[in-house]
Design a protein around this motif. Structure first.
Motif, PDB file in Angstrom:
ATOM      1  N   GLY A 168       0.798  -1.220   0.000  1.00  0.00           N
ATOM      2  CA  GLY A 168       0.000   0.000   0.000  1.00  0.00           C
ATOM      3  C   GLY A 168       0.830   1.269   0.000  1.00  0.00           C
ATOM      4  N   HIS A 169       1.967   1.266   0.692  1.00  0.00           N
ATOM      5  CA  HIS A 169       2.832   2.448   0.719  1.00  0.00           C
ATOM      6  C   HIS A 169       3.432   2.711  -0.663  1.00  0.00           C
ATOM      7  CE1 HIS A 169       2.493   2.474   5.056  1.00  0.00           C
ATOM      8  NE2 HIS A 169       2.913   1.227   5.112  1.00  0.00           N
ATOM      9  N   ALA A 170       3.816   1.627  -1.348  1.00  0.00           N
ATOM     10  CA  ALA A 170       4.361   1.780  -2.697  1.00  0.00           C
ATOM     11  C   ALA A 170       3.279   2.246  -3.665  1.00  0.00           C
ATOM     12  CB  ALA A 170       4.964   0.458  -3.171  1.00  0.00           C
ATOM     13  N   VAL A 171       2.055   1.760  -3.489  1.00  0.00           N
ATOM     14  CA  VAL A 171       0.948   2.187  -4.361  1.00  0.00           C
ATOM     15  C   VAL A 171       0.717   3.685  -4.229  1.00  0.00           C
ATOM     16  CG1 VAL A 171      -1.551   2.026  -4.699  1.00  0.00           C
ATOM     17  CG2 VAL A 171      -0.185  -0.060  -4.461  1.00  0.00           C
ATOM     18  N   GLU A 172       0.741   4.195  -3.005  1.00  0.00           N
ATOM     19  CA  GLU A 172       0.562   5.639  -2.798  1.00  0.00           C
ATOM     20  C   GLU A 172       1.674   6.421  -3.487  1.00  0.00           C
ATOM     21  OE1 GLU A 172      -0.595   9.384  -1.799  1.00  0.00           O
ATOM     22  OE2 GLU A 172      -1.760   7.500  -1.766  1.00  0.00           O
ATOM     23  N   ALA A 173       2.909   5.949  -3.360  1.00  0.00           N
ATOM     24  CA  ALA A 173       4.024   6.617  -4.027  1.00  0.00           C
ATOM     25  C   ALA A 173       3.876   6.539  -5.545  1.00  0.00           C
ATOM     26  CB  ALA A 173       5.348   5.996  -3.591  1.00  0.00           C
ATOM     27  N   LEU A 174       3.446   5.398  -6.055  1.00  0.00           N
ATOM     28  CA  LEU A 174       3.254   5.230  -7.493  1.00  0.00           C
ATOM     29  C   LEU A 174       2.215   6.216  -8.019  1.00  0.00           C
ATOM     30  CD1 LEU A 174       3.687   3.744 -10.161  1.00  0.00           C
ATOM     31  CD2 LEU A 174       2.080   1.981  -9.371  1.00  0.00           C
ATOM     32  N   ARG A 175       1.118   6.374  -7.299  1.00  0.00           N
ATOM     33  CA  ARG A 175       0.093   7.355  -7.718  1.00  0.00           C
ATOM     34  C   ARG A 175       0.691   8.747  -7.821  1.00  0.00           C
ATOM     35  NH1 ARG A 175      -3.682   4.624  -3.923  1.00  0.00           N
ATOM     36  NH2 ARG A 175      -5.120   3.367  -5.171  1.00  0.00           N
ATOM     37  N   ARG A 176       1.463   9.125  -6.820  1.00  0.00           N
ATOM     38  CA  ARG A 176       2.080  10.453  -6.832  1.00  0.00           C
ATOM     39  C   ARG A 176       3.076  10.586  -7.994  1.00  0.00           C
ATOM     40  NH1 ARG A 176       3.331  12.430  -0.607  1.00  0.00           N
ATOM     41  NH2 ARG A 176       1.484  11.542   0.393  1.00  0.00           N
ATOM     42  N   ASN A 177       3.831   9.537  -8.251  1.00  0.00           N
ATOM     43  CA  ASN A 177       4.859   9.599  -9.283  1.00  0.00           C
ATOM     44  C   ASN A 177       4.264   9.680 -10.677  1.00  0.00           C
ATOM     45  OD1 ASN A 177       6.937   9.524  -7.407  1.00  0.00           O
ATOM     46  ND2 ASN A 177       6.979   7.297  -7.366  1.00  0.00           N
ATOM     47  N   LEU A 178       3.173   8.977 -10.902  1.00  0.00           N
ATOM     48  CA  LEU A 178       2.501   9.078 -12.200  1.00  0.00           C
ATOM     49  C   LEU A 178       2.030  10.509 -12.441  1.00  0.00           C
ATOM     50  CD1 LEU A 178       0.416   5.773 -12.041  1.00  0.00           C
ATOM     51  CD2 LEU A 178       2.316   6.238 -13.595  1.00  0.00           C
ATOM     52  N   ALA A 179       1.499  11.137 -11.387  1.00  0.00           N
ATOM     53  CA  ALA A 179       1.045  12.526 -11.518  1.00  0.00           C
ATOM     54  C   ALA A 179       2.225  13.484 -11.693  1.00  0.00           C
ATOM     55  CB  ALA A 179       0.221  12.912 -10.292  1.00  0.00           C
ATOM     56  N   LEU A 180       3.295  13.282 -10.919  1.00  0.00           N
ATOM     57  CA  LEU A 180       4.473  14.147 -11.005  1.00  0.00           C
ATOM     58  C   LEU A 180       5.061  14.173 -12.412  1.00  0.00           C
ATOM     59  CD1 LEU A 180       6.655  13.482  -7.810  1.00  0.00           C
ATOM     60  CD2 LEU A 180       5.724  15.669  -8.553  1.00  0.00           C
ATOM     61  N   ASN A 181       4.983  13.032 -13.107  1.00  0.00           N
ATOM     62  CA  ASN A 181       5.606  12.911 -14.420  1.00  0.00           C
ATOM     63  C   ASN A 181       4.618  13.035 -15.576  1.00  0.00           C
ATOM     64  OD1 ASN A 181       8.635  12.053 -13.936  1.00  0.00           O
ATOM     65  ND2 ASN A 181       7.423  10.952 -12.410  1.00  0.00           N
ATOM     66  N   GLY A 182       3.385  13.408 -15.253  1.00  0.00           N
ATOM     67  CA  GLY A 182       2.403  13.705 -16.288  1.00  0.00           C
ATOM     68  C   GLY A 182       1.923  12.515 -17.088  1.00  0.00           C
ATOM     69  N   VAL A 183       1.918  11.318 -16.499  1.00  0.00           N
ATOM     70  CA  VAL A 183       1.490  10.122 -17.243  1.00  0.00           C
ATOM     71  C   VAL A 183       0.372   9.372 -16.506  1.00  0.00           C
ATOM     72  CG1 VAL A 183       3.670   9.810 -18.469  1.00  0.00           C
ATOM     73  CG2 VAL A 183       3.387   8.798 -16.202  1.00  0.00           C
ATOM     74  N   ARG A 184      -0.313  10.056 -15.625  1.00  0.00           N
ATOM     75  CA  ARG A 184      -1.342   9.395 -14.821  1.00  0.00           C
ATOM     76  C   ARG A 184      -2.443   8.801 -15.691  1.00  0.00           C
ATOM     77  NH1 ARG A 184      -3.754  13.089 -10.221  1.00  0.00           N
ATOM     78  NH2 ARG A 184      -4.086  14.386 -12.072  1.00  0.00           N
ATOM     79  N   ASP A 185      -2.775   9.471 -16.807  1.00  0.00           N
ATOM     80  CA  ASP A 185      -3.875   9.002 -17.649  1.00  0.00           C
ATOM     81  C   ASP A 185      -3.478   7.831 -18.546  1.00  0.00           C
ATOM     82  OD1 ASP A 185      -2.135  10.577 -19.106  1.00  0.00           O
ATOM     83  OD2 ASP A 185      -3.684  11.364 -20.447  1.00  0.00           O
ATOM     84  N   ARG A 186      -2.212   7.421 -18.501  1.00  0.00           N
ATOM     85  CA  ARG A 186      -1.752   6.315 -19.345  1.00  0.00           C
ATOM     86  C   ARG A 186      -1.379   5.083 -18.514  1.00  0.00           C
ATOM     87  NH1 ARG A 186       3.068   9.058 -21.794  1.00  0.00           N
ATOM     88  NH2 ARG A 186       3.562   6.959 -22.580  1.00  0.00           N
ATOM     89  N   CYS A 187      -1.859   5.050 -17.284  1.00  0.00           N
ATOM     90  CA  CYS A 187      -1.522   3.912 -16.421  1.00  0.00           C
ATOM     91  C   CYS A 187      -2.696   3.553 -15.521  1.00  0.00           C
ATOM     92  CB  CYS A 187      -0.296   4.228 -15.568  1.00  0.00           C
ATOM     93  SG  CYS A 187       0.256   2.859 -14.516  1.00  0.00           S
TER      94      CYS A 187
END
Length: 394
Positions: free
Chosen positions: A222-241
């Motif tokens: 769960g901690h990694a999932v939260e970080a992954l969500r943030r990282n997808l947003a930080l790098n502008g690829v949230r809509d492709r994952c």
């Protein structure tokens, strides 16, 4: 005694009010100071002595030892010096110390003053100390926050921003060679399934640099999932994952992937059946299979890489990742027999799983074996690029 011995090369003569000159002397060296009796002098405490030219060029590790010597005074000893770290990881304003640093009881008695001194010497605001990875299925880190309110940090690799909590999530600088390689793969228009996504170590290079069209990222921490969500947003690829939280062995996806990443060591074998299920059954794709392979000391012969073979088919104290081509340089672009045997056995096993799953023969071809790093004595972290295609009826 010479001035350099009294000051250990750290400070220089400086003027003080009243037209006088001050000779800075370390407190523990005062009893060794010998001045002529006729020379008028007095003891003056200097809060911020002027550093010498040599001191300004001292490494962070040397500066850390200087600060600790000053903190401990006459309590300093060679035993304590051995307990001072000479390397560490830096993540923004947080420094992550090794687990074998500052373990003597003397350090514990110093309390918060120790960590404030260390942070100041290393130019950090927060400190944490790494312990052994916990023996659970998630390989959870054992990290203690020593100074600061939280462990969230940001790290940049190859232009990709990763944020994570160092006390909850793993981050391996040694995997940078594989992340760089992944970023250069031709993935335009492809769908990726990353079975062990973590905070996005490989998911992000595939999306940001390799131009994968879409990624399915599987992670159960769960901690990694939260970080992954943030990282997808930080790098502008949230809509492709799309994130699939839970055990990847229970993943319900099928027939979607052009490429599957299995980035788990020491072995990703439990994910092989899942990887076969998610590959597109009509066209197949490529699997990137991570594994730790043992090379026995007596078995040292190497095979030159050729087309069609598995290979063809710092001074500042901070831990630095290896150079991009360090794996190839380390081995002279050669493949050890144990690695070839492992790759061929893996290819045969995957071929059997695919044939059993789809009821028709499949072909597996070894494209490449990548040496990521030496994991332990005589053990190497490898990645096998395996192309898998259905055999079309003639």
């Amino acid at each position: 005694m010479e001035e350099e011995q009294l000051l250990e090369g750290r400070y220089r003569l400086q003027q003080v009010p009243g037209g006088r000159v001050a000779l800075p002397v370390l407190e523990e060296k005062l009893d060794q100071l010998q001045l002529p009796l006729e020379m008028p002098c007095e003891l003056l405490w200097i809060k911020d002595p002027a550093p010498s030219r040599a001191a300004r060029w001292r490494t962070p590790a040397q500066k850390l030892q200087d600060a600790l010597r000053q903190l401990l005074g006459q309590s300093w000893s060679e035993e304590l010096e051995r307990d001072v770290p000479r390397a560490w990881q830096r993540h923004g304003d947080l420094v992550l110390l090794g687990g074998d640093s500052f373990r003597a009881e003397t350090w514990e008695r110093l309390g918060p003053a120790l960590w404030e001194t260390v942070a100041s010497a290393l130019g950090a605001r927060r400190l944490a100390r790494r312990g052994r990875v916990l023996p659970d299925e998630m390989r959870s880190p054992s990290v203690t926050l020593l100074l600061g309110q939280d462990g969230w940090v940001e790290h940049v690799d190859n232009g990709i921003r990763y944020t994570f909590d160092v006390t909850k999530c793993m981050f391996s600088p040694g995997n940078i060679t594989e992340k760089l390689r992944v970023a250069s793969l031709p993935c335009a228009g492809e769908v990726l399934v990353d079975l062990y996504a973590g905070i996005g170590y490989f998911t992000l290079p595939y999306l940001v640099h390799a131009a994968a069209a879409f990624a399915h990222a599987c992670e159960w921490n769960g901690h990694a999932v939260e970080a992954l969500r943030r990282n997808l947003a930080l790098n502008g690829v949230r809509d492709r994952c799309r994130i699939h939280r839970g055990d990847c062995r229970r993943l319900e996806l099928r027939d979607v992937a052009d490429r599957v990443n299995l980035g788990l060591i020491p072995s990703s074998e439990e994910g092989w059946p899942v990887a076969c299920r998610v590959l597109k059954k009509g066209t197949g794709g490529v699997l990137h299979i991570h594994h730790n392979v043992e090379t026995l000391p007596a078995q040292t012969p190497v095979l030159p890489a050729k087309q069609g073979s598995p290979e063809g088919a710092n001074s500042d104290g901070e831990v630095q990742p290896p150079a991009k081509d360090s794996g190839k340089e380390m081995l002279g672009a050669r493949i050890r027999p144990e690695w070839q045997r492992w790759a061929e056995a893996t290819a045969a096993r995957i071929r059997g799983l695919l044939a059993e799953l789809h009821g028709q023969p499949w072909c597996t071809s070894i494209l490449h074996i990548e040496v990521v790093k030496s994991y332990a004595p005589h053990v190497h972290h490898l990645v096998l690029d395996l192309e898998c295609r259905p055999v079309l009826p003639t």
